[in-house]
Structures are given as structure tokens and as C-alpha cells.
Design a protein around this motif. Structure first.
Motif, PDB file in Angstrom:
ATOM      1  N   GLN A 124      46.708  36.294  33.121  1.00  0.00           N
ATOM      2  CA  GLN A 124      46.053  37.620  33.352  1.00  0.00           C
ATOM      3  C   GLN A 124      45.837  37.405  34.949  1.00  0.00           C
ATOM      4  OE1 GLN A 124      42.802  37.062  30.503  1.00  0.00           O
ATOM      5  NE2 GLN A 124      43.780  38.567  29.307  1.00  0.00           N
ATOM      6  N   SER A 125      44.911  38.170  35.451  1.00  0.00           N
ATOM      7  CA  SER A 125      44.603  38.148  36.919  1.00  0.00           C
ATOM      8  C   SER A 125      43.870  36.724  37.332  1.00  0.00           C
ATOM      9  CB  SER A 125      43.849  39.119  37.357  1.00  0.00           C
ATOM     10  OG  SER A 125      42.554  39.122  36.726  1.00  0.00           O
ATOM     11  N   MET A 168      47.253  36.757  23.320  1.00  0.00           N
ATOM     12  CA  MET A 168      48.426  37.534  23.381  1.00  0.00           C
ATOM     13  C   MET A 168      48.924  37.648  24.865  1.00  0.00           C
ATOM     14  SD  MET A 168      48.979  41.675  22.827  1.00  0.00           S
ATOM     15  CE  MET A 168      48.644  41.691  21.050  1.00  0.00           C
ATOM     16  N   ALA A 169      47.977  37.510  25.739  1.00  0.00           N
ATOM     17  CA  ALA A 169      48.704  37.316  27.332  1.00  0.00           C
ATOM     18  C   ALA A 169      49.457  36.055  27.317  1.00  0.00           C
ATOM     19  CB  ALA A 169      47.390  37.673  28.054  1.00  0.00           C
ATOM     20  N   SER A 170      48.577  35.115  26.833  1.00  0.00           N
ATOM     21  CA  SER A 170      49.188  33.567  26.872  1.00  0.00           C
ATOM     22  C   SER A 170      50.545  33.466  26.222  1.00  0.00           C
ATOM     23  CB  SER A 170      48.282  32.611  26.252  1.00  0.00           C
ATOM     24  OG  SER A 170      46.995  32.627  27.022  1.00  0.00           O
ATOM     25  N   SER A 171      50.873  34.340  25.269  1.00  0.00           N
ATOM     26  CA  SER A 171      51.811  34.165  24.388  1.00  0.00           C
ATOM     27  C   SER A 171      53.120  34.963  25.491  1.00  0.00           C
ATOM     28  CB  SER A 171      52.033  35.124  23.127  1.00  0.00           C
ATOM     29  OG  SER A 171      51.430  34.272  22.388  1.00  0.00           O
ATOM     30  N   LEU A 172      52.784  36.156  26.150  1.00  0.00           N
ATOM     31  CA  LEU A 172      53.597  36.855  27.148  1.00  0.00           C
ATOM     32  C   LEU A 172      54.051  35.758  28.243  1.00  0.00           C
ATOM     33  CD1 LEU A 172      52.035  40.435  26.808  1.00  0.00           C
ATOM     34  CD2 LEU A 172      54.411  39.540  25.776  1.00  0.00           C
ATOM     35  N   CYS A 173      52.698  35.093  28.672  1.00  0.00           N
ATOM     36  CA  CYS A 173      53.030  34.401  29.900  1.00  0.00           C
ATOM     37  C   CYS A 173      53.857  33.113  29.384  1.00  0.00           C
ATOM     38  CB  CYS A 173      51.638  33.919  30.355  1.00  0.00           C
ATOM     39  SG  CYS A 173      51.696  32.620  31.743  1.00  0.00           S
ATOM     40  N   ASN A 174      53.911  32.533  28.330  1.00  0.00           N
ATOM     41  CA  ASN A 174      54.371  31.423  28.047  1.00  0.00           C
ATOM     42  C   ASN A 174      56.017  31.850  27.966  1.00  0.00           C
ATOM     43  OD1 ASN A 174      52.325  29.843  27.771  1.00  0.00           O
ATOM     44  ND2 ASN A 174      52.012  29.657  25.777  1.00  0.00           N
ATOM     45  N   ASP A 199      50.182  36.101  39.360  1.00  0.00           N
ATOM     46  CA  ASP A 199      49.168  36.428  38.130  1.00  0.00           C
ATOM     47  C   ASP A 199      49.517  37.940  37.590  1.00  0.00           C
ATOM     48  OD1 ASP A 199      48.365  37.982  40.311  1.00  0.00           O
ATOM     49  OD2 ASP A 199      46.247  37.912  40.208  1.00  0.00           O
ATOM     50  N   LYS A 200      48.796  38.033  36.503  1.00  0.00           N
ATOM     51  CA  LYS A 200      49.110  39.246  35.847  1.00  0.00           C
ATOM     52  C   LYS A 200      47.857  40.065  35.554  1.00  0.00           C
ATOM     53  CE  LYS A 200      53.577  38.373  34.689  1.00  0.00           C
ATOM     54  NZ  LYS A 200      54.794  39.013  35.056  1.00  0.00           N
ATOM     55  N   PRO A 201      47.589  40.780  36.464  1.00  0.00           N
ATOM     56  CA  PRO A 201      46.200  41.585  36.344  1.00  0.00           C
ATOM     57  C   PRO A 201      46.634  42.782  35.263  1.00  0.00           C
ATOM     58  CG  PRO A 201      47.255  42.039  38.504  1.00  0.00           C
ATOM     59  CD  PRO A 201      47.847  40.793  37.860  1.00  0.00           C
ATOM     60  N   GLU A 202      47.813  43.293  35.287  1.00  0.00           N
ATOM     61  CA  GLU A 202      47.996  44.325  34.332  1.00  0.00           C
ATOM     62  C   GLU A 202      47.719  43.816  32.715  1.00  0.00           C
ATOM     63  OE1 GLU A 202      51.964  42.081  35.182  1.00  0.00           O
ATOM     64  OE2 GLU A 202      50.301  42.759  36.333  1.00  0.00           O
TER      65      GLU A 202
END
Length: 178
Positions: A99-100, A131-137, A120-123
Motif C-alpha cells: 500500500q502507500s 489482499m494487498a500483500s498477496s498482490l505485492c508478493n 508504493d501502491k497508494p491505489e
């Protein structure tokens, strides 16, 4: 042994399963390969104190050998990787946040301020952290040649990431704290 006119041989316990032969060959080749690799290190936020020092040592050693490390930006394993890299060569470290930067805890933000390659991923701020962690991984795995994952047996997100990396043909080292 002779059985019904035919010889039967027992299977050796030392031989890998046929579906693992390619993986074994890949792992042996990687051990002999002295070229620089992009190594992702992911792990739990909750880490035994002794393990933190070992993770920092591993990260420092890998960077000293000329490898580039990729990790995420949370407490625990990822923070230890960041500290280890920053001590040797900050240019060989990339940190991808789920995330951001604003969503990170203050202690980690201070560490992340020193990272040269930070994404970073503010979106993804509106997504639940798992869920954000899974996408990041997933993005981290896409960028790496090899994954080192340090987890507990109930670390669902990390274990799923390790399975994904294996499915993609990446060399995966999965180490458990428990």
C-alpha cells in the motif's frame, strides 16, 4: 528378490520423484552458478529476535556477493532484510510496498526513507492488507529469480506466495520458524 519369475527392485529412498528431477537439476545448477541473481526474501512480521540477526546476516552476505534483493516493507523479516542491505549497498535493494508509504508504521517509515528503490501502491490503500500483500508478493515473485520465504506453518499469505513461485518455476527456499 524373485517374485513370480520376475525380479522386483525396491525404490531407493534417496532418489527424488520423477516430477522433481527437473527442479533438482535447476537447484544444483543454481548452486554452481556464480552470476548475480535477483533474490526475493519475504517473511512474517512476527519473528524471534535471534532470527532477526540471522536474516540481517543473510541479506548482508547476499548483497556482498553482488546479488540484488527484493522484499516488502513491513516489520520482522522484511525490515531485517532492509537493514542488512542498507549496511552494505543500498543500490542492490528494491522494496515494494503493498500500500502507500503513508500506511506504514512510523518505525518502518524511518527505515524506508533510506531505501533508494522504493515502490508504493497508494491505489491499493482501500484493499484489506492481506489482499494487498498477496498482490505485492505476486509482483515481487514476478521480479525475482529465486525466493527465500521465512514463515510459520499457518502463514497463509506467505505459503500461498511460495506455492505460486514454485508453480512459476522459481527456486524456492521455504524456512519455518515453528
Amino acid at each position: 528378490m524373485k517374485s513370480g519369475g520376475k525380479f522386483s527392485l525396491g525404490q531407493s529412498l534417496d532418489l527424488p520423484a520423477l516430477d522433481r528431477v527437473d527442479t533438482l537439476a535447476q537447484e544444483l545448477a543454481l548452486l554452481q552458478d556464480k552470476s548475480q541473481r535477483r533474490i526475493a526474501i519475504l517473511g512474517s512480521r512476527h519473528v524471534p529476535v535471534v532470527a532477526v540477526h540471522l536474516i540481517e546476516l543473510v541479506a548482508r552476505s547476499l548483497v556482498q556477493e553482488g546479488h540484488s534483493l527484493i522484499t516488502s516493507g513491513s516489520q520482522g523479516v522484511n525490515a531485517a532484510v532492509i537493514r542488512g542491505c542498507l549496511e552494505v549497498d543500498p543500490s542492490n535493494l528494491t522494496v515494494l510496498l503493498p500500500q502507500s508509504l503513508d500506511r506504514q508504521v512510523p518505525e518502518i517509515r524511518d527505515l524506508l526513507d533510506r531505501v533508494l528503490h522504493l515502490v508504493d501502491k497508494p491505489e491499493q490503500d482501500d484493499l484489506p492488507l492481506p489482499m494487498a500483500s498477496s498482490l505485492c508478493n505476486q509482483e515481487i515473485i514476478n521480479r525475482c529469480d529465486q525466493l527465500i520465504c521465512l514463515a510459520f506453518h499457518d502463514s497463509e499469505t506467505l505459503l500461498a506466495s511460495a506455492r505460486t513461485a514454485e508453480d512459476m518455476g522459481k527456486v524456492v527456499s521455504l524456512l519455518y520458524f515453528d
